[in-house]
Enzyme design. Structure first.
Site, PDB file in Angstrom:
ATOM      1  N   ARG A 170      53.391  39.592  37.747  1.00 43.53           N
ATOM      2  CA  ARG A 170      52.742  40.811  38.413  1.00 43.53           C
ATOM      3  C   ARG A 170      52.524  42.102  37.312  1.00 43.53           C
ATOM      4  O   ARG A 170      52.494  43.502  37.129  1.00 43.53           O
ATOM      5  CB  ARG A 170      54.729  41.110  39.011  1.00 43.53           C
ATOM      6  CG  ARG A 170      54.464  41.180  40.325  1.00 43.53           C
ATOM      7  CD  ARG A 170      55.572  41.627  41.320  1.00 43.53           C
ATOM      8  NE  ARG A 170      55.679  42.629  41.037  1.00 43.53           N
ATOM      9  CZ  ARG A 170      55.258  43.870  42.187  1.00 43.53           C
ATOM     10  NH1 ARG A 170      54.947  42.754  43.582  1.00 43.53           N
ATOM     11  NH2 ARG A 170      55.482  44.861  42.641  1.00 43.53           N
ATOM     12  N   TRP A 229      53.528  45.214  32.879  1.00 42.78           N
ATOM     13  CA  TRP A 229      52.666  45.285  32.470  1.00 42.78           C
ATOM     14  C   TRP A 229      52.116  46.842  32.524  1.00 42.78           C
ATOM     15  O   TRP A 229      52.506  48.384  32.809  1.00 42.78           O
ATOM     16  CB  TRP A 229      51.372  45.196  33.887  1.00 42.78           C
ATOM     17  CG  TRP A 229      49.994  45.250  33.342  1.00 42.78           C
ATOM     18  CD1 TRP A 229      49.357  44.030  33.497  1.00 42.78           C
ATOM     19  CD2 TRP A 229      49.331  46.670  34.366  1.00 42.78           C
ATOM     20  NE1 TRP A 229      48.291  44.875  33.761  1.00 42.78           N
ATOM     21  CE2 TRP A 229      48.696  46.329  34.092  1.00 42.78           C
ATOM     22  CE3 TRP A 229      49.913  48.073  34.253  1.00 42.78           C
ATOM     23  CZ2 TRP A 229      47.006  47.516  33.953  1.00 42.78           C
ATOM     24  CZ3 TRP A 229      48.682  49.054  35.088  1.00 42.78           C
ATOM     25  CH2 TRP A 229      46.998  48.408  34.592  1.00 42.78           C
ATOM     26  N   LYS A 254      48.917  41.302  39.033  1.00 46.27           N
ATOM     27  CA  LYS A 254      48.159  40.971  40.967  1.00 46.27           C
ATOM     28  C   LYS A 254      48.583  42.187  41.347  1.00 46.27           C
ATOM     29  O   LYS A 254      47.439  42.440  42.595  1.00 46.27           O
ATOM     30  CB  LYS A 254      49.373  39.680  41.350  1.00 46.27           C
ATOM     31  CG  LYS A 254      48.974  39.181  42.181  1.00 46.27           C
ATOM     32  CD  LYS A 254      47.842  38.462  42.548  1.00 46.27           C
ATOM     33  CE  LYS A 254      48.105  37.934  44.211  1.00 46.27           C
ATOM     34  NZ  LYS A 254      46.518  37.385  43.885  1.00 46.27           N
ATOM     35  N   ASN A 262      59.558  50.310  38.201  1.00 47.95           N
ATOM     36  CA  ASN A 262      58.032  49.868  37.695  1.00 47.95           C
ATOM     37  C   ASN A 262      57.594  50.734  38.652  1.00 47.95           C
ATOM     38  O   ASN A 262      58.192  51.568  39.264  1.00 47.95           O
ATOM     39  CB  ASN A 262      58.181  48.381  38.877  1.00 47.95           C
ATOM     40  CG  ASN A 262      57.115  48.459  39.941  1.00 47.95           C
ATOM     41  OD1 ASN A 262      55.910  48.820  38.857  1.00 47.95           O
ATOM     42  ND2 ASN A 262      56.995  47.681  40.906  1.00 47.95           N
ATOM     43  N   GLY A 263      56.014  51.313  38.127  1.00 44.69           N
ATOM     44  CA  GLY A 263      55.846  52.594  39.343  1.00 44.69           C
ATOM     45  C   GLY A 263      55.147  53.881  37.657  1.00 44.69           C
ATOM     46  O   GLY A 263      55.647  52.909  36.355  1.00 44.69           O
ATOM     47  N   HIS A 272      14.301  46.547  40.928  1.00 36.97           N
ATOM     48  CA  HIS A 272      14.705  48.084  40.595  1.00 36.97           C
ATOM     49  C   HIS A 272      14.998  48.221  39.618  1.00 36.97           C
ATOM     50  O   HIS A 272      15.722  49.083  39.229  1.00 36.97           O
ATOM     51  CB  HIS A 272      14.565  48.608  41.795  1.00 36.97           C
ATOM     52  CG  HIS A 272      14.355  48.545  43.323  1.00 36.97           C
ATOM     53  ND1 HIS A 272      13.539  49.485  43.467  1.00 36.97           N
ATOM     54  CD2 HIS A 272      14.285  47.882  44.798  1.00 36.97           C
ATOM     55  CE1 HIS A 272      12.524  48.974  44.261  1.00 36.97           C
ATOM     56  NE2 HIS A 272      13.523  48.227  45.000  1.00 36.97           N
ATOM     57  N   CYS A 276      55.265  45.974  37.901  1.00 35.73           N
ATOM     58  CA  CYS A 276      55.949  44.869  36.687  1.00 35.73           C
ATOM     59  C   CYS A 276      56.445  44.209  37.611  1.00 35.73           C
ATOM     60  O   CYS A 276      56.970  44.935  39.018  1.00 35.73           O
ATOM     61  CB  CYS A 276      56.752  45.868  35.949  1.00 35.73           C
ATOM     62  SG  CYS A 276      55.583  47.887  35.127  1.00 35.73           S
ATOM     63  N   LYS A 296      35.331  37.397  40.597  1.00 36.81           N
ATOM     64  CA  LYS A 296      36.178  36.355  39.735  1.00 36.81           C
ATOM     65  C   LYS A 296      35.455  35.658  38.844  1.00 36.81           C
ATOM     66  O   LYS A 296      36.658  35.486  38.440  1.00 36.81           O
ATOM     67  CB  LYS A 296      35.707  35.197  41.038  1.00 36.81           C
ATOM     68  CG  LYS A 296      36.869  35.502  42.081  1.00 36.81           C
ATOM     69  CD  LYS A 296      38.488  35.825  41.760  1.00 36.81           C
ATOM     70  CE  LYS A 296      38.672  36.280  43.133  1.00 36.81           C
ATOM     71  NZ  LYS A 296      38.643  37.633  43.021  1.00 36.81           N
ATOM     72  N   GLU A 335      31.922  39.421  45.338  1.00 36.15           N
ATOM     73  CA  GLU A 335      32.883  38.792  44.801  1.00 36.15           C
ATOM     74  C   GLU A 335      33.166  37.499  44.012  1.00 36.15           C
ATOM     75  O   GLU A 335      34.352  37.664  43.306  1.00 36.15           O
ATOM     76  CB  GLU A 335      33.796  38.427  46.075  1.00 36.15           C
ATOM     77  CG  GLU A 335      34.792  37.087  45.674  1.00 36.15           C
ATOM     78  CD  GLU A 335      36.292  37.932  45.947  1.00 36.15           C
ATOM     79  OE1 GLU A 335      36.945  37.181  45.286  1.00 36.15           O
ATOM     80  OE2 GLU A 335      35.658  39.539  45.061  1.00 36.15           O
ATOM     81  N   GLU A 361      36.699  38.694  36.005  1.00 38.59           N
ATOM     82  CA  GLU A 361      38.730  38.234  35.980  1.00 38.59           C
ATOM     83  C   GLU A 361      38.357  37.214  34.591  1.00 38.59           C
ATOM     84  O   GLU A 361      40.673  37.623  33.880  1.00 38.59           O
ATOM     85  CB  GLU A 361      38.975  38.135  37.328  1.00 38.59           C
ATOM     86  CG  GLU A 361      39.115  39.555  38.036  1.00 38.59           C
ATOM     87  CD  GLU A 361      39.761  39.117  39.892  1.00 38.59           C
ATOM     88  OE1 GLU A 361      40.837  39.787  39.718  1.00 38.59           O
ATOM     89  OE2 GLU A 361      39.591  38.081  40.349  1.00 38.59           O
TER      90      GLU A 361
END
Length: 642
Positions: free
Chosen positions: A27, A71, A637, A105-106, A538, A2, A519, A515, A522
């Site tokens: 954030r 968040w 983020k 935040n946390g 496989h 946050c 992306k 990666e 996301e």
């Protein structure tokens, strides 16, 4: 995850708070809120983006206030769960005379225990959050404390978990902030003082920053500030320590003895205000993709005129610390973890050292075999990633003190925790989907691999010179790859309506495929998975059909012929292939096989170039789909919670 902004100044701070929240929206953006003293406590909250809150705040004036963008962790995104949370007066307290407000935040791990005590003491809760516990706990502690500063010091001794908080109370023209396990800094202005989760939020008012350390509590007024840090021998209050003092019980001076006055240095931020502005770009992600040549050049600036590699690149004690390293352990999360996977190939090939790459959230919870001669490398863009930070502390507790931070934020917790450091000078990265942080991490990890190779006597002068030349040319090479954007945008239109995608790579380009898949999922919400191309038969080959595009990275390396056989397997099952090949790769277009060629083959550094078109592919697919590129759903983020 946050964002917090706080201000006490001889000016109207409402525009400062709102603008600061906009800079911190990366954030978290589930909800936003603001609490002002003018002179009574006024609270405004909104679901969704800061823009909604800005409408409510228009016309408000105040000289003291705290603000938050959220968040969600505890409790769904809603106005009732939005910060700030209040206690007393309008806050549902138990008759306390002065209302106070808290932003946080946390995650407070022992909130349920404290909440039960507070309910028994008569407090009424109006949200589902762990944060509201802090508000009522501070309110209760005020009954036996001299002032808000003392009350926050005492209350935080009860909290177990991670937090950065800001508190204001209706009867004082001061703000109190505290941090433990989550970032928080002070901004020292000419007309007042400020606090925020990130320096970017405060550049509008000051460049003078004070970075709080673990356990610090600070009080801000218009004219100054004071900080106390953890000290003394007070018994631990809370889970794992002595019996905690219950809410409502009398409390002695042992609470405040745990904090002692401290001084923290003032840093002059070199961050440009333009660096956090969008400018002419449509999205921050687009801006940051195209900033990669400059970011790489800045990161590699220190080798610009060098003829040899020096371990001092990683710190003044690096020559001694790296001298007897016998293996490497890389700890990271998400995109940084993929950078570590690439580095494993480089370190083992070049330096001849065994290299293990661990997902940070798993490493600290399994029984591992410690090795004091192992170099432990923590990779994090923000330097505040909770799992990575905790893993470094765990490794050090096992006696593994050879630690190196690869990070983009100089004063971050992970940088301070490690013996050595290398700063990736990528500049602010606002988009949730990491791009320039990843490529600068790769460049740094290649430097590390080459340095370890030299330390091990495995690097000839010719190889050393060649690697330095290749690194210096890397920004130009990436700039050439960016010119492929029109062709990549055309590809994105062909499969943006698909529900699934498969990414393939081999060797050090397998992590690049990982990666690329990350992306795409996301920001476009297309389900994407990546596999080593040799693993197709496989299992994953069962999924291939014309509705599942297959994206492959095909550099002209020793595995190209093997990869071509894997591509034939896809084509034989009717799969639609999109291949990023080097200019001299012997892969030809045919029906069902689309090819875009990179301008040049870049040898061992090829992964740095090949990830760039995958970033652009994800970006343009998201544009076609109309998703929120910079703020994808359910993500934030900086992951400062477990």
């Amino acid at each position: 995850m946050c964002g917090i902004v706080a201000a006490v100044a001889a000016r109207n701070i409402v525009p400062v708070l709102v603008e600061g929240l906009k800079k911190l929206e990366y954030r978290g953006y589930d909800s936003a809120g603001i609490a002002l003293l003018n002179p009574a406590l006024t609270r405004l909250r909104s679901i969704g983006r800061v823009a909604e809150l800005a409408v409510q705040a228009a016309g408000q004036t105040a000289q003291i206030g705290i603000a938050h963008t959220r968040w969600a962790t505890h409790g769904v995104p809603s106005e009732r769960n939005a910060h700030p949370h209040v206690s007393g007066g309008t806050g549902g307290g138990n008759g306390a005379p002065f209302p106070l407000a808290v932003v946080h935040n946390g995650i407070i791990e022992n909130y349920a225990e404290i909440k039960q005590e507070l309910v028994t003491a008569g407090y009424v809760f109006s949200s589902d959050t762990d944060t509201e516990v802090i508000a009522h706990l501070v309110q209760e502690t005020l009954k036996t404390s001299a002032d808000l500063f003392t009350a926050v010091q005492r209350a935080t001794r009860r909290l177990v978990g991670a937090y950065a908080i800001a508190v204001l109370c209706e009867n004082t023209e001061r703000i109190v902030v505290a941090r433990q396990g989550a970032p928080l800094l002070l901004g020292i202005g000419t007309d007042g003082n400020y606090a925020a989760s990130d320096a970017a939020a405060l550049l509008q008012v000051t460049r003078r920053m004070v970075y709080l350390e673990e356990g610090d509590v600070a009080e801000l007024s218009r004219d100054g500030y004071r900080i106390v840090g953890v000290g003394g021998t007070t018994p631990t209050m809370g889970v794992g320590g002595t019996t905690p003092t219950k809410v409502g019980a009398s409390v002695g001076n042992n609470w405040t003895a745990a904090h002692v006055p401290v001084e923290r240095p003032i840093h002059e931020s070199t961050l440009s205000a333009d660096a956090v502005e969008l400018g002419d770009y449509r999205h921050y992600m687009q801006k940051e993709i195209f900033e990669q040549p400059q970011a790489l050049a800045a990161t590699l600036e220190m080798i610009g005129g060098a003829h040899v590699l020096s371990p001092n690149l990683f710190g003044v004690t690096a020559p001694e610390l790296l001298a007897d390293v016998n293996s490497v352990l890389i700890i990271a999360c998400g995109t940084s973890y993929h950078a570590g996977l690439v580095a494993r190939y480089w370190i083992e090939q070049m330096a001849g050292l065994s290299c293990t790459v661990e997902v940070a959230s798993e490493y600290r919870y399994r029984v591992s075999v410690p090795d004091a001669a192992q170099l432990v490398v923590a990779i994090s863009q923000s330097g505040e990633t909770a799992d990575t930070l905790a893993s470094i502390k765990h490794a050090k507790a096992l006696g593994m003190t050879k630690t190196l931070a690869i990070c983009n934020v100089p004063e971050s917790a992970i940088v301070r925790e490690c013996a050595l450091r290398f700063l990736t000078r990528a500049g602010p990265e606002i988009g949730v989907a990491s791009t320039k942080a990843f490529t600068t991490q790769l460049a740094t990890l290649f430097l590390l691999a080459a340095t370890l190779a030299k330390q091990a006597g495995r690097l000839t002068p010719e190889q050393e010179s060649g690697y330095l030349t290749a690194l210096r040319h890397l920004p130009v090479a990436v700039q050439k790859v960016l010119a492929l954007e029109p062709g990549i945008a055309a590809w994105a239109k062909l499969f943006a309506d698909k529900r699934h995608a498969l990414f393939l790579g081999r060797g050090p380009h397998y992590p690049i495929a990982l990666e690329g898949a990350l992306k795409l999922k996301e920001i476009s919400y297309i389900h994407a998975e990546a596999y080593p191309a040799g693993e197709l038969k496989h299992g994953p080959l069962a999924l291939v059909d014309r509705d599942m595009p297959v994206i492959s990275v095909a550099p002209n390396d020793a595995l190209l012929e093997k990869l071509k056989s894997n591509l034939k397997e896809v084509a034989a099952r009717g799969g639609e292939l999109y291949v990023f090949a080097d200019a001299d790769s012997a892969v030809e277009a045919e029906p069902g096989l689309h090819i875009l060629r990179l301008p040049e083959h870049y040898g061992v550094l090829s992964p740095v170039l090949h990830v760039v078109p995958l970033q652009l592919l994800a970006y343009h697919a998201a544009l076609v789909k109309g998703t929120d590129v910079d703020k994808p759903r359910n993500l934030a983020k900086s992951v400062t919670v477990e």
